[in-house]
Scaffold this motif. Structure first.
Motif, short mmCIF file in Angstrom:
data_model
loop_
_atom_site.label_atom_id
_atom_site.label_comp_id
_atom_site.label_asym_id
_atom_site.label_seq_id
_atom_site.Cartn_x
_atom_site.Cartn_y
_atom_site.Cartn_z
N CYS A 54 126.57 63.22 -33.85
CA CYS A 54 125.90 62.01 -34.04
C CYS A 54 124.53 61.93 -33.25
N LYS A 55 123.40 61.59 -34.33
CA LYS A 55 122.31 61.34 -33.79
C LYS A 55 121.59 60.21 -34.03
N THR A 68 121.78 61.70 -28.90
CA THR A 68 122.50 62.52 -29.53
C THR A 68 123.83 63.09 -28.83
N THR A 81 126.91 57.97 -28.08
CA THR A 81 125.47 58.12 -28.71
C THR A 81 125.10 56.59 -28.36
#
Length: 99
Positions: A54-55, A68, A81
């Protein structure tokens, strides 16, 4: 705040988008100066232990904030994140208070 999602090498998930949007809305309540967010979900086939990436990139006055994480599932990655982004936003708030 505008939230844009991109899914790379993974299927689009409305549930995941809703969870992420809910968590980002909590950030907006604490930090009213947020403009938009770019959220990327990516699946890495080469990483067998984790591979769910996940960014999130937040747009706000000044430099953008980016975090991230790579976890076993996407919900854990979102939580990690968002936690990293909260720390960065708190630091940014402190610099705004000094001026």
């Amino acid at each position: 705040m505008t939230v844009n999602f991109q899914y790379v090498n993974t299927d689009v998930s409305e549930t995941l988008s809703a969870i992420t949007t809910e968590k980002l809305e909590k950030l907006v309540k604490k930090n009213e100066f947020l403009i938009s967010a770019q959220v990327y979900f990516k699946h890495d086939d080469k990483d067998y232990n984790a591979g769910k990436i996940c960014k999130i990139e937040l747009s706000l006055p000044g430099p953008r904030i980016f975090a991230t994480s790579n976890e076993k599932n996407y919900e854990m990655a979102v939580n990690k994140t968002i936690s990293d982004l909260e720390k960065q936003l708190n630091k940014r708030k402190e610099t705004y208070k000094t001026f």
